[in-house]
Design an enzyme around this catalytic site. Structure first.
Site, PDB file in Angstrom:
ATOM      1  N   GLY A   1       0.782  -1.263   0.067  1.00  0.00           N
ATOM      2  CA  GLY A   1      -0.179   0.173  -0.005  1.00  0.00           C
ATOM      3  C   GLY A   1       0.743   1.386   0.006  1.00  0.00           C
TER       4      GLY A   1
ATOM      5  N   ARG B   1     -15.854 -17.610  -9.290  1.00  0.00           N
ATOM      6  CA  ARG B   1     -15.528 -16.232  -9.297  1.00  0.00           C
ATOM      7  C   ARG B   1     -16.816 -15.521  -9.685  1.00  0.00           C
ATOM      8  NH1 ARG B   1     -10.967 -12.805 -10.272  1.00  0.00           N
ATOM      9  NH2 ARG B   1      -9.952 -14.815  -9.411  1.00  0.00           N
TER      10      ARG B   1
ATOM     11  N   ASN C   1      -6.123   3.359 -12.541  1.00  0.00           N
ATOM     12  CA  ASN C   1      -5.069   2.340 -12.175  1.00  0.00           C
ATOM     13  C   ASN C   1      -3.575   3.058 -12.403  1.00  0.00           C
ATOM     14  OD1 ASN C   1      -3.855  -0.325 -11.557  1.00  0.00           O
ATOM     15  ND2 ASN C   1      -3.132  -0.165 -13.723  1.00  0.00           N
TER      16      ASN C   1
ATOM     17  N   HIS D   1      -0.052   2.042 -13.169  1.00  0.00           N
ATOM     18  CA  HIS D   1       0.990   1.178 -13.940  1.00  0.00           C
ATOM     19  C   HIS D   1       2.530   1.765 -13.799  1.00  0.00           C
ATOM     20  CE1 HIS D   1       1.920  -2.482 -15.983  1.00  0.00           C
ATOM     21  NE2 HIS D   1       2.628  -1.584 -16.934  1.00  0.00           N
TER      22      HIS D   1
END
EC number: 2.1.2.2
Length: 208
Positions: A12, A66, A108, A110
């Site tokens: 984190g 899932r 996101n 990356h």
């Protein structure tokens, strides 16, 4: 006030960068509403607890299928009423129903300059191993919106980081985090909170 939910699988550090930015006021009009991890041992959950942020673990391993996980996962996200979902090292595939529901509201981080060293299989140290093996002179990080592909959504921000001769994957990973990831992820959240980010025809435009 932008309600932000952070999804994370590990330590984190990017979550901490967001916490620090919100606490310092450098990212304004933003509340970290919750942290969700698929890993109950993730230190990110401790970071959340230390800062009074609700944390929850919900793992695919705890469900028979899932599909069952996807339903419960989306329920957990919905309960926190996010305006923005931040993937900060989250190693679980986002359910298509969640991408559709939160279109252009999931981002996101990356650890490469997309479209280099991205897509299926490129995560964590693997990105930096591939970059060094290819002999690139510049690495970096990218913040992008999440769509149905892997690292294919509209790019919000990128920052380049110099590769130094003799770098190991671990050393390069740390430099990319310190010089790029921890800077552009809070910056992107701040821009979204300020209403300055627009997506048109698959491209991001940042309003002045």
């Amino acid at each position: 006030m932008l309600n932000v939910v952070v999804l994370v699988s590990g330590g984190g550090t990017n979550l901490q960068a967001l916490i620090d930015a919100v606490d310092s006021g450098s990212v304004a009009n933003t509340k970290l509403a919750g942290v969700i991890s698929n890993n109950r041992n993730a230190y990110a959950l401790q970071r959340a607890a230390d800062n009074g942020i609700p944390g929850i673990c919900i793992s695919p391993k705890d469900f028979a299928t899932r599909d069952e996980f996807n339903v419960k996962f989306l329920d957990a996200v919905d309960t926190l009423s996010p305006d923005l979902i931040v993937l900060a090292g989250f190693l679980v595939v986002i359910p298509p129903a969640m991408i559709e529901k939160y279109r252009n509201r999931i981002i996101n981080i990356h650890p490469s300059l997309i479209p280099s060293f991205c897509g299926t299989g490129y995560y964590g140290l693997k990105v930096h191993e591939a970059a060094l093996k290819r002999g690139v002179k510049v690495a970096g990080a990218t913040v992008h919106f999440v769509d149905e592909g892997t690292d294919t959504g509209p790019i919000i921000l990128q920052k380049a980081v110099e590769v130094v001769q003799g770098d190991t994957p671990e050393v390069l990973q740390r430099r990319v985090m310190e010089q790029a990831e921890w800077k552009i992820l809070p910056q992107a959240v701040g821009l979204i909170a300020a209403g300055r980010v627009e997506v048109e025809d698959g491209r991001v435009f940042i309003r002045e």
